[in-house]
Design a protein around this motif. Structure first.
Motif, PDB file in Angstrom:
ATOM      1  N   ASP A   1       0.776  -1.201  -0.050  1.00  0.00           N
ATOM      2  CA  ASP A   1      -0.045  -0.117   0.045  1.00  0.00           C
ATOM      3  C   ASP A   1       0.828   1.307  -0.012  1.00  0.00           C
ATOM      4  OD1 ASP A   1      -2.199  -1.226  -0.136  1.00  0.00           O
ATOM      5  OD2 ASP A   1      -3.125  -0.750   2.044  1.00  0.00           O
TER       6      ASP A   1
ATOM      7  N   GLU B   1      -2.399   8.313  -6.457  1.00  0.00           N
ATOM      8  CA  GLU B   1      -3.354   7.449  -5.561  1.00  0.00           C
ATOM      9  C   GLU B   1      -2.724   7.016  -4.557  1.00  0.00           C
ATOM     10  OE1 GLU B   1      -6.031   4.737  -7.427  1.00  0.00           O
ATOM     11  OE2 GLU B   1      -5.997   5.505  -9.234  1.00  0.00           O
TER      12      GLU B   1
ATOM     13  N   ASP C   1      -3.552   4.439  -0.745  1.00  0.00           N
ATOM     14  CA  ASP C   1      -4.467   3.176  -0.203  1.00  0.00           C
ATOM     15  C   ASP C   1      -4.999   3.393   1.197  1.00  0.00           C
ATOM     16  OD1 ASP C   1      -4.008   1.663  -2.604  1.00  0.00           O
ATOM     17  OD2 ASP C   1      -1.877   1.753  -1.983  1.00  0.00           O
ATOM     18  N   PHE C   2      -4.045   4.393   2.113  1.00  0.00           N
ATOM     19  CA  PHE C   2      -4.687   4.306   3.240  1.00  0.00           C
ATOM     20  C   PHE C   2      -4.026   5.698   3.948  1.00  0.00           C
ATOM     21  CE2 PHE C   2      -4.854   3.879   7.920  1.00  0.00           C
ATOM     22  CZ  PHE C   2      -5.780   2.612   8.274  1.00  0.00           C
TER      23      PHE C   2
ATOM     24  N   SER D   1      -8.378   8.409  -5.555  1.00  0.00           N
ATOM     25  CA  SER D   1      -7.932   7.076  -4.955  1.00  0.00           C
ATOM     26  C   SER D   1      -8.847   5.905  -4.744  1.00  0.00           C
ATOM     27  CB  SER D   1      -7.372   7.309  -3.512  1.00  0.00           C
ATOM     28  OG  SER D   1      -6.146   8.240  -3.669  1.00  0.00           O
ATOM     29  N   SER D   2      -8.845   4.843  -5.682  1.00  0.00           N
ATOM     30  CA  SER D   2     -10.098   4.141  -5.833  1.00  0.00           C
ATOM     31  C   SER D   2     -10.017   3.175  -4.667  1.00  0.00           C
ATOM     32  CB  SER D   2      -9.596   3.173  -7.151  1.00  0.00           C
ATOM     33  OG  SER D   2      -8.443   2.650  -7.080  1.00  0.00           O
ATOM     34  N   LYS D   3      -9.393   2.840  -3.809  1.00  0.00           N
ATOM     35  CA  LYS D   3      -9.412   1.953  -2.905  1.00  0.00           C
ATOM     36  C   LYS D   3      -8.967   2.388  -1.369  1.00  0.00           C
ATOM     37  CE  LYS D   3      -7.006  -1.219  -5.116  1.00  0.00           C
ATOM     38  NZ  LYS D   3      -6.226  -2.430  -5.156  1.00  0.00           N
ATOM     39  N   VAL D   4      -9.125   3.822  -1.282  1.00  0.00           N
ATOM     40  CA  VAL D   4      -8.554   4.198  -0.166  1.00  0.00           C
ATOM     41  C   VAL D   4      -9.425   3.948   1.281  1.00  0.00           C
ATOM     42  CG1 VAL D   4     -10.030   6.556  -0.273  1.00  0.00           C
ATOM     43  CG2 VAL D   4      -7.910   6.576   0.764  1.00  0.00           C
ATOM     44  N   LYS D   5      -8.554   3.760   2.284  1.00  0.00           N
ATOM     45  CA  LYS D   5      -9.171   3.525   3.586  1.00  0.00           C
ATOM     46  C   LYS D   5      -8.566   4.899   4.395  1.00  0.00           C
ATOM     47  CE  LYS D   5      -9.076  -1.623   3.652  1.00  0.00           C
ATOM     48  NZ  LYS D   5      -8.553  -2.705   4.371  1.00  0.00           N
TER      49      LYS D   5
ATOM     50  N   GLU E   1     -13.788   3.990   4.454  1.00  0.00           N
ATOM     51  CA  GLU E   1     -13.582   2.978   3.185  1.00  0.00           C
ATOM     52  C   GLU E   1     -14.409   3.110   2.112  1.00  0.00           C
ATOM     53  OE1 GLU E   1     -12.382  -1.660   2.835  1.00  0.00           O
ATOM     54  OE2 GLU E   1     -13.412  -0.992   4.665  1.00  0.00           O
TER      55      GLU E   1
END
Length: 220
Positions: A61, A133, A135-136, A159-163, A219
């Motif tokens: 990530d 992008e 991820d976290f 950011s397509s899958k960000v938490k 999320e």
């Protein structure tokens, strides 16, 4: 608790890694008290815990740690991330972080900045600082979280899958404001179980009698 004569800083072994303390922690007693608080805050049952077994940083990530302080969060995930932005406004912590993460120079980007929704002198937005992008995002910045999220809308959108793990206890109504902001950007939110009592509202400078959620996990 150990002392490094080469740099004049105390450090503790955190998850088998050296974690250096800022110069203001200049006695073993101060280090011990502070480190106990850090460990309690991130206990699995704490309302201040950023991560859980179901909500965690993934392998490779790209991570943004806003409000790094001693670096316990970043140090706990450093081995599995591909890159991590360490953003901290306190110069004394910046010094300590350079020693803590000296073996991870290929993975870290240390930024001595305040984060908000505007850019001026040493204050920046995440939108301006980061052009990839991510991820976290972990955010613990003493009541500036709402403004920081407002200054990260482009980053969160692309950011397509960000938490995100965002602290919500520093100011009254922060949880409601943060939920509204991130929900409008397409993220789902869930507060960590339990409550925190943080009586001093850092912006309005009065004693608040309320219990607050410590962290909201978001999320896409």
């Amino acid at each position: 608790i150990n002392y490094d004569d080469n740099c004049g800083l105390f450090y503790v072994m955190h998850n088998d890694k050296k974690m250096y303390m800022a110069k203001k922690f200049n006695t073993e007693e101060k280090v011990s008290r502070y480190y106990r608080e850090v460990c309690m805050e991130q206990d699995k049952d704490s309302p201040h815990a950023y991560l859980s077994s179901e909500f965690n940083v993934g392998d490779n990530d790209v991570v943004v740690d806003v409000g790094v302080a001693e670096g316990n969060f970043a140090l706990s995930v450093i081995d599995r991330v591909s890159r991590i932005y360490l953003i901290e406004s306190d110069q004394e912590w910046i010094e300590a972080l350079t020693y803590t993460f000296s073996e991870y120079k290929d993975k870290i980007i240390i930024l001595n900045k305040f984060i908000s929704d505007y850019a001026y002198f040493n204050t920046e937005t995440l939108d301006d600082l980061i052009d990839e992008e991510v991820d976290f995002i972990k955010m613990d910045i003493e009541g500036a979280e709402v403004e920081a999220i407002k200054g990260a809308q482009k980053l969160l959108e692309r950011s397509s899958k960000v938490k995100c793990a965002v602290c919500t206890y520093h100011r009254e109504n922060d949880e409601e404001c943060i939920r509204g902001l991130v929900t409008s950007l397409g993220l789902k939110c869930k507060a960590v179980a339990g409550y925190m009592y943080y009586p001093i509202d850092v912006k309005q400078l009065y004693v608040s009698p309320t219990l607050s959620k410590g962290v909201v996990r978001c999320e896409k």
